[in-house]
Design a protein around this motif. Structure first.
Motif, PDB file in Angstrom:
ATOM      1  N   ASP B  87     -51.177   9.606  16.169  1.00 47.34           N
ATOM      2  CA  ASP B  87     -51.457   9.591  17.605  1.00 47.34           C
ATOM      3  C   ASP B  87     -50.143   9.625  18.376  1.00 47.34           C
ATOM      4  O   ASP B  87     -49.460   8.613  18.496  1.00 47.34           O
ATOM      5  CB  ASP B  87     -52.264   8.332  17.948  1.00 47.34           C
ATOM      6  N   SER B  90     -49.714   7.222  21.585  1.00 46.26           N
ATOM      7  CA  SER B  90     -49.355   5.820  21.352  1.00 46.26           C
ATOM      8  C   SER B  90     -47.885   5.684  21.017  1.00 46.26           C
ATOM      9  O   SER B  90     -47.204   4.776  21.507  1.00 46.26           O
ATOM     10  CB  SER B  90     -50.176   5.229  20.201  1.00 46.26           C
ATOM     11  N   GLY B  93     -45.824   6.036  24.073  1.00 46.52           N
ATOM     12  CA  GLY B  93     -45.907   4.802  24.853  1.00 46.52           C
ATOM     13  C   GLY B  93     -44.986   3.744  24.276  1.00 46.52           C
ATOM     14  O   GLY B  93     -44.279   3.040  25.003  1.00 46.52           O
ATOM     15  N   LEU B  94     -44.977   3.671  22.933  1.00 44.22           N
ATOM     16  CA  LEU B  94     -44.106   2.710  22.253  1.00 44.22           C
ATOM     17  C   LEU B  94     -42.641   2.962  22.588  1.00 44.22           C
ATOM     18  O   LEU B  94     -41.905   2.036  22.919  1.00 44.22           O
ATOM     19  CB  LEU B  94     -44.325   2.801  20.743  1.00 44.22           C
ATOM     20  N   LEU B  97     -41.805   1.819  26.115  1.00 49.82           N
ATOM     21  CA  LEU B  97     -41.758   0.369  26.280  1.00 49.82           C
ATOM     22  C   LEU B  97     -40.562  -0.233  25.542  1.00 49.82           C
ATOM     23  O   LEU B  97     -39.914  -1.144  26.038  1.00 49.82           O
ATOM     24  CB  LEU B  97     -43.043  -0.262  25.737  1.00 49.82           C
ATOM     25  N   GLN B 101     -38.881  -2.097  29.579  1.00 45.85           N
ATOM     26  CA  GLN B 101     -38.883  -3.522  29.890  1.00 45.85           C
ATOM     27  C   GLN B 101     -38.861  -4.421  28.662  1.00 45.85           C
ATOM     28  O   GLN B 101     -38.596  -5.601  28.789  1.00 45.85           O
ATOM     29  CB  GLN B 101     -40.100  -3.847  30.751  1.00 45.85           C
TER      30      GLN B 101
END
Lengths: 619, 107
Positions: B87, B90, B93-94, B97, B101
């Motif tokens: 995927d 995902s 997104g990892l 991140l 932050q």
């Protein structure tokens, strides 16, 4: 300069009837009460000199008459006595104070000054007395004097008018906050706004017929309390209380609220009988802000069919036309309008507005629907029509584009993202929690185990549903894993005497029975652990073999293989849809968590969900 | 565990920020060009992977751990076949991140 009569001034004068010279006279200020001319004279005036405690008959010097004639000194005014003599009046025990020299301190006053703190009633009487006393002179006095008296009356009225609020505040009108009221303290006054007015209802009970009505009161701090009135009091106060107006209320009685009927958050409820005092507060400015406790649309699931009323805020996407619904109970037709609102949880929900809200607010919203207004609604009932539906009740309050920070946040969200976003209705998530697409619904009402275990009162009334993501941490091999079930109806069978199994509900016996799982598993997630009850369908997926098969392994292949099978199932993460109920077991309330459906964790979907949740964290 | 040179999770966008640093990323193998592999990063950028262990079939996903030697190039030390079921959203997104932050959790 003293603006009050000198305390004990009269006493001092009486003590020293003939001071030797003006310098001997201490500063004495006296109030001129009962000022009237002697006979027809316009130069000689007599009055009662008052120091607040005592009064003595007195006369003003003739040369001072001009002060009175000009209006410089009027009745109830103050003079400072500079020189005087006290004469004994023949044939009378009283003395007469002849003021030989004086000066005006205050030309007039609102009323006779007495040294004690007055109650308003007394002051009023005083004022009335004074007025009456004044009225008397005005009749006696010559026309010239009338002007003086009239202006005095005017001034007195004005002064009274100015003094009135001060006077009121000084009495028992100390306003108590609603939160401080209790049944053991009787002497209170509250200042409240009527935020809801019920109807005057008639009831019949053993004692006959009665009337009752209640109002919801809110004070400046936002605390609310319900006040009920019966029979005479109901009839008396029903016309008096008006929705939205502010009143001072005292002499009500308090008692513990009946939880079944209470609509506001207060441990007490108030009853007003005929002795209660209700006074409208003039021109009151305080408007207790409607306190909202908003629930995001995607969190509504857990409130479905709960008795608790909730508040929402969202952007209006759609307004339907008015429908007329016929009420089955009394065939009454009620107007209804449905509006669709969306919020930044990216979900939509339908709110049904009833009665006045449908006709008035509903129309307003329809007219402005193109502007995508923000609407905040208080006290909505959550129903399960089409999954999740919201409905207004009689006490619901709707505010369009309210001046709240949440409204602003929604506005900015909508203008940037929301407008274009295609949002799903929260209802569709809820419609079939046990749907074929079980994995999809595993994401609504997602909680951690600690949320369930830390709240023992969950599900005490009706079962509550949640989704959890947990690892199987223990399957006890030595528990009862299964029960013997009837092949037809799956109910428990008992062993019949002539071998075979007897099913109670089918009413027949069978040689064969099937085994169905009934077990408790221990699960863990990052927040804690819990025991879940699992039935056949889900247990089969977890252990990955049927109960019959497992029994066979246990009996034929040995205990090791059996344990192995169980071990293989452990430490596998699953998504569970669970129901939480509270039941009593041996006198103790226990929480029981039952698995309704199960799915394996799909890493991709779970990651997506996690990313969404992480994003919410940072907002 | 050797934490002397922490490997940063990157996608195409973030690769250029870590030039000369040890990075790791997942790309989908597009084609094999001699000694190098061209892969599509999780944010749809084309990256070149130089180095041994190029036995990952085309259209499969490959994890590359190596040194960033160009804004769109990695000198690979380890390549792992992640299969065909991956995927990208995902992972992307990892990466965001881990470098945003929550950087302190990773480096």
């Amino acid at each position: 300069m003293e603006k009050l009569p000198t305390e004990g001034g009269i006493a001092r004068i009486l003590a020293n009837p003939s001071p030797d010279s003006a310098s001997d006279v201490p500063e004495i200020v006296l109030q001129v009460v009962d000022l009237k001319p002697i006979g027809n004279s316009s130069t000689r005036y007599t009055f009662m000199a008052s120091d607040g405690k005592m009064k003595v008959k007195a006369m003003l010097p003739t040369h001072f008459a001009s002060e009175i004639n000009s209006g410089n000194l009027q009745n109830l005014g103050l003079i400072r006595v500079l020189d005087y003599t006290l004469n004994s009046i023949p044939n009378q025990t009283e003395k007469a104070l002849i003021v030989t020299k004086c000066e005006v301190v205050a030309s007039s006053f609102d009323s006779e000054i007495k040294s004690e703190v007055k109650k308003e009633a007394e002051m009023e009487n005083e004022a009335i007395k004074v007025n009456k006393e004044e009225a008397a002179p005005s009749i006696v006095l010559k026309p010239k004097q009338e002007t003086v008296v009239k202006s005095a009356m005017q001034i007195v009225k004005e002064e009274r008018g100015n003094a009135a609020p001060a006077a009121r505040l000084s009495m028992t009108r100390r306003v108590h906050p609603l939160v401080s009221l209790n049944p053991y303290q009787g002497n209170w006054t509250i200042k409240v706004r009527v935020t809801n007015k019920g109807n005057l209802r008639t009831y019949r009970n053993a004692k006959g017929e009665g009337h009752v009505f209640n109002v919801e009161l809110t004070d400046e701090d936002g605390t609310q309390i319900q006040a009920t009135m019966f029979n005479e009091a109901a009839k008396k106060f029903y016309p008096k209380f008006e929705l939205g107006k502010v009143y001072y209320i005292s002499k009500g009685s308090l008692r513990i609220a009946n939880k079944q009927f209470k609509t506001v958050q207060n441990d007490y409820e108030m009853t007003l009988n005929e002795n209660a005092l209700v006074e409208e507060a003039e021109g009151e400015v305080f408007i207790p802000e409607t306190k909202y406790n908003f629930v995001k649309i995607d969190q509504l699931g857990s409130y479905v069919n709960s008795r608790e009323l909730i508040d929402v805020i969202g952007i209006v996407q759609n307004v339907s036309s008015t429908l007329s619904i016929r009420r089955k109970s009394d065939n009454e037709t009620i107007p209804k309008r449905d509006i669709t609102i969306a919020d930044d949880s990216n979900k939509t929900v339908v709110v049904s507005l009833w009665n006045d809200l449908a006709t008035n607010i509903g129309q307003e919203l329809l007219d402005m629907v193109d502007t995508s207004p923000v609407v905040a609604i208080k006290s909505l009932k959550v129903g399960e029509f089409q999954g999740v539906s919201l409905s207004t009740v009689s006490k619901s309050v709707v505010q369009i584009n309210p001046d709240l920070p949440e409204a602003l946040k929604l506005r900015t969200w909508y203008d940037s993202e929301g407008k274009g976003a295609s949002m799903a209705s929260i209802g569709s998530d809820m419609v079939s929690p046990n749907a074929k697409n079980g994995a999809r619904s595993m994401y609504s009402d997602r909680v951690f185990l600690s949320h369930i275990t830390s709240d023992p009162s969950l599900g005490h009334d009706k079962p509550e549903f949640f989704s959890i993501n947990a690892y199987i941490s223990l399957i006890k091999g030595d528990q009862t894993m299964w029960y013997r079930a009837c092949k037809t109806c799956n109910k428990k069978v008992s062993e019949a005497t002539d071998s075979g199994y007897w099913c109670e509900s089918c009413g027949k016996s069978d040689d064969q029975c099937s085994l169905r799982y009934i077990m408790i598993l221990k699960v863990s997630d990052p927040t804690g652990e819990a025991w879940l009850s699992v039935f056949n369908e889900q247990a089969e997926k977890i252990i990955r073999c049927s109960a019959d098969e497992l029994e066979r392994i246990k009996n034929e292949e040995g205990d090791d293989q059996y344990q192995m099978k169980l071990k293989e199932a452990m430490w596998v993460p699953h998504l569970f849809r669970v129901s939480v109920t509270q039941n009593e077991y041996m006198g103790e309330k226990r929480q029981r968590i039952t698995v309704r459906s199960q799915a394996l964790v799909d890493p991709a979907t779970e990651s997506k969900y996690l990313l969404e949740e992480i994003a919410k964290l940072s907002v | 565990m050797d934490t002397s040179s922490p490997t940063v999770f990157v996608n195409g966008e973030l690769l250029k920020l870590y030039m000369g640093r040890r990075v790791r990323t997942v790309v989908q193998v597009i084609r094999n060009e001699g000694g190098a592999v061209v892969g599509q990063s999780t944010d749809n950028q084309q990256l070149t992977v130089k180095g041994p262990n190029q036995s990952v079939p085309v259209m499969n996903f490959m994890e590359v751990i190596g040194v960033a030697d160009g804004p769109q190039s990695i000198r690979a030390e380890i390549c792992t076949d992640f299969g065909s079921n991956f995927d990208t959203a995902s992972y992307n997104g990892l990466c965001k991140l881990a470098n945003g932050q929550f950087k302190n959790l990773f480096l």
